[in-house]
Design an enzyme around this catalytic site. Structure first.
Site, PDB file in Angstrom:
ATOM      1  N   CYS A 170       0.578  -1.513   0.025  1.00 20.18           N
ATOM      2  CA  CYS A 170       0.278   0.328   0.376  1.00 20.18           C
ATOM      3  C   CYS A 170       1.040   1.237   0.501  1.00 20.18           C
ATOM      4  O   CYS A 170       0.166   2.558  -0.447  1.00 20.18           O
ATOM      5  CB  CYS A 170      -1.250  -0.263   1.317  1.00 20.18           C
ATOM      6  N   CYS A 216      -3.351  -2.804  -0.922  1.00 17.01           N
ATOM      7  CA  CYS A 216      -2.219  -3.660  -0.488  1.00 17.01           C
ATOM      8  C   CYS A 216      -2.386  -4.160  -1.282  1.00 17.01           C
ATOM      9  O   CYS A 216      -1.516  -5.461  -0.891  1.00 17.01           O
ATOM     10  CB  CYS A 216      -2.744  -3.945   1.321  1.00 17.01           C
ATOM     11  N   LYS A 231      -5.673  -8.871  11.725  1.00 22.97           N
ATOM     12  CA  LYS A 231      -5.404  -7.547  11.290  1.00 22.97           C
ATOM     13  C   LYS A 231      -6.921  -6.830  11.699  1.00 22.97           C
ATOM     14  O   LYS A 231      -7.458  -7.250  10.057  1.00 22.97           O
ATOM     15  CB  LYS A 231      -4.172  -7.237  10.180  1.00 22.97           C
ATOM     16  N   ARG A 261      -1.480   5.834   7.712  1.00 17.68           N
ATOM     17  CA  ARG A 261      -1.228   6.248   6.568  1.00 17.68           C
ATOM     18  C   ARG A 261      -1.372   7.764   6.318  1.00 17.68           C
ATOM     19  O   ARG A 261      -1.120   8.258   5.596  1.00 17.68           O
ATOM     20  CB  ARG A 261      -3.290   6.213   6.935  1.00 17.68           C
ATOM     21  N   ARG A 318     -10.536  -0.908   2.980  1.00 10.83           N
ATOM     22  CA  ARG A 318      -9.974  -2.153   3.105  1.00 10.83           C
ATOM     23  C   ARG A 318     -10.556  -2.756   3.552  1.00 10.83           C
ATOM     24  O   ARG A 318     -10.648  -4.071   3.883  1.00 10.83           O
ATOM     25  CB  ARG A 318      -8.704  -2.351   4.179  1.00 10.83           C
ATOM     26  N   GLU A 368      -8.442 -17.175  11.049  1.00  4.80           N
ATOM     27  CA  GLU A 368      -6.822 -16.853  10.496  1.00  4.80           C
ATOM     28  C   GLU A 368      -5.937 -17.404  11.243  1.00  4.80           C
ATOM     29  O   GLU A 368      -4.916 -17.268  10.444  1.00  4.80           O
ATOM     30  CB  GLU A 368      -6.936 -14.958  10.767  1.00  4.80           C
ATOM     31  N   LYS A 384      -3.488  -7.076  15.541  1.00  8.08           N
ATOM     32  CA  LYS A 384      -4.097  -5.658  15.306  1.00  8.08           C
ATOM     33  C   LYS A 384      -4.882  -4.548  15.178  1.00  8.08           C
ATOM     34  O   LYS A 384      -5.575  -5.746  14.878  1.00  8.08           O
ATOM     35  CB  LYS A 384      -2.209  -5.387  14.274  1.00  8.08           C
TER      36      LYS A 384
HETATM   37  C1  PBG Z   1       0.249  -1.443   5.669  1.00  5.75           C
HETATM   38  C2  PBG Z   1       0.331  -1.566   7.049  1.00  5.75           C
HETATM   39  C3  PBG Z   1      -1.082  -0.179   8.666  1.00  5.75           C
HETATM   40  C4  PBG Z   1      -0.441  -0.408   9.173  1.00  5.75           C
HETATM   41  C5  PBG Z   1       1.048  -1.453   9.310  1.00  5.75           C
HETATM   42  N1  PBG Z   1       0.846  -1.868   8.243  1.00  5.75           N
HETATM   43  C6  PBG Z   1      -2.374   0.710   8.189  1.00  5.75           C
HETATM   44  C7  PBG Z   1      -3.119  -0.347   7.071  1.00  5.75           C
HETATM   45  O1  PBG Z   1      -3.543  -1.466   7.158  1.00  5.75           O
HETATM   46  O2  PBG Z   1      -3.559   0.805   6.427  1.00  5.75           O
HETATM   47  C8  PBG Z   1      -0.733  -0.226  10.391  1.00  5.75           C
HETATM   48  C9  PBG Z   1       0.414   0.845  11.434  1.00  5.75           C
HETATM   49  C10 PBG Z   1      -0.165   1.250  12.541  1.00  5.75           C
HETATM   50  O3  PBG Z   1      -1.238   2.071  12.400  1.00  5.75           O
HETATM   51  O4  PBG Z   1       0.609   2.406  13.176  1.00  5.75           O
HETATM   52  N2  PBG Z   1      -1.138  -2.598   5.138  1.00  5.75           N
HETATM   53 ZN    ZN Z   2      -1.112  -2.787   3.059  1.00  8.71          ZN
END
Ligand code: PBG
Ligand code: ZN
Length: 324
Positions: free
Chosen positions: A122, A130, A195, A205, A217, A233, A248
């Site tokens: 991304c 992504c 996630k 972002r 997403r 998952e 996360k």
């Molecule tokens: C990318 C990614 C993201 C984060 C880590 N890797 C953002 C998203 O999925 O949009 C978020 C990390 C954070 O907010 O500290 N895929």
């Molecule tokens: Zn991503």
């Protein structure tokens, strides 16, 4: 007068007693510190929505890596902003991109520091999704081939741990196969297995310039309402060969962390994400909270929920506080 006989307060009577019966603790060894590397030289610019975090050129990233190592923090996770973006995110596997250059430079300067590579597209795609698009759908299996290239390029650059955050199905198996084919059998995989599609990624972002240009997403990240799906998952990623399982965001999902901890025998990581960090920083800057207490209490809560590893932007300050 009624005299109470059962007294839990006896175990709290002094600092010595509290030390003796304490069940959980925080250590600098629990932390992974995320950094954002950018093109150029001598760049160190604070990220507005993440006070205390910086866009770093490779030279400054190396300085931060040295500081982490000196503090006893075992690992750095490297995110990056590329020199260019395109439809398929090819900057993500370009050995000349800031992430790959930073990994090589850090490995050379501080070989003992573990390097975690975030594998996703991304930051590198012109549309900010992504993976590779097919219309408005992120094509799963074509994206897997690209993620394989990203993982191998990061392993070549010096990553010890590959951390896919894209949420495509089957990426752990695909990445494992690609790493093994290139003789990177000892490079491990920390899967962002659970996630959620979360509002807490907002500041990241902005920092990583990775917001999707259309839609969101939810096609690939998880529904915050689900926990059985989280365990599904986790099962899949364990079966595909993940070495570490991540949940996360952290704070709003500590129940999920606990469920995952009890479900598997792998190390569990949590990502204390950018929005969680920004909320604490904003309140602290307003003088509304005692930042040190709140941060240490929050990180301890993640340990208590079952996390073995905490990826956090608070790592450097928390490490200093723990040593005080
Ligand atoms: C990318 C990614 C993201 C984060 C880590 N890797 C953002 C998203 O999925 O949009 C978020 C990390 C954070 O907010 O500290 N895929
Ligand atoms: Zn991503």
């Amino acid at each position: 007068m009624y005299v109470q006989k059962l007294r839990p307060r006896r175990m709290r009577i002094s600092a010595g007693m509290r030390d003796m019966v304490r069940e959980h603790s925080l250590s600098v060894k629990d932390f992974v510190y995320p950094i954002f590397v950018v093109p150029g030289e001598h760049v160190k610019e604070e990220i507005p929505s993440m006070p205390g975090c910086f866009h770093l050129s490779v030279d400054h990233a190396v300085e931060v890596a040295k500081e982490l190592h000196a503090l006893g923090i075992p690992a750095v996770e490297v995110f990056g902003l590329p020199e260019y973006k395109d439809e398929i995110g090819s900057g993500a596997w370009d050995m000349k991109s800031p992430v790959q250059r930073a990994m090589t430079a850090i490995k050379e300067a501080v070989p003992e520091l573990m390097i975690v590579g975030d594998v996703c597209l991304c930051q590198y795609t012109s549309h900010g999704h992504c993976g590779k698009l097919c219309g408005h759908y992120v094509d799963n299996d074509e994206t897997l081939q690209l993620l394989q290239k990203v993982a191998v390029s990061q392993a070549r650059a010096g990553a010890d741990i590959i951390a896919p955050s894209d949420m495509m199905d089957g990426r752990v198996a695909a990445i494992r196969e690609a790493l093994d084919a290139e003789k990177f059998q000892n490079v491990s995989i920390m899967s962002y297995a659970v996630k959620y599609a979360s509002g807490y990624y907002g500041p990241f972002r902005d920092a990583a310039d990775s917001a999707p240009q259309f839609g969101d997403r939810r096609q690939y990240q998880m529904d915050p309402a689900n926990v059985q799906e989280a365990l599904k998952e986790v099962d899949l990623d364990v079966a595909e060969g993940a070495d570490i399982i991540m949940v996360k965001p952290a704070l709003a999902y500590l129940d999920v962390v606990r469920r995952v901890r009890e479900h598997i025998h792998h190390p569990v990581a949590v990502y204390n994400v950018s929005g969680e960090y920004a909320m604490v920083k904003a309140a602290a800057q307003n003088g509304w909270i005692d930042e040190k207490r709140i941060v240490l209490e929050t990180l301890l809560g993640m340990k208590r929920a079952g996390a073995d590893i905490i990826i956090t932007y608070h790592a450097i300050e928390a490490a200093k506080w723990i040593k005080e």
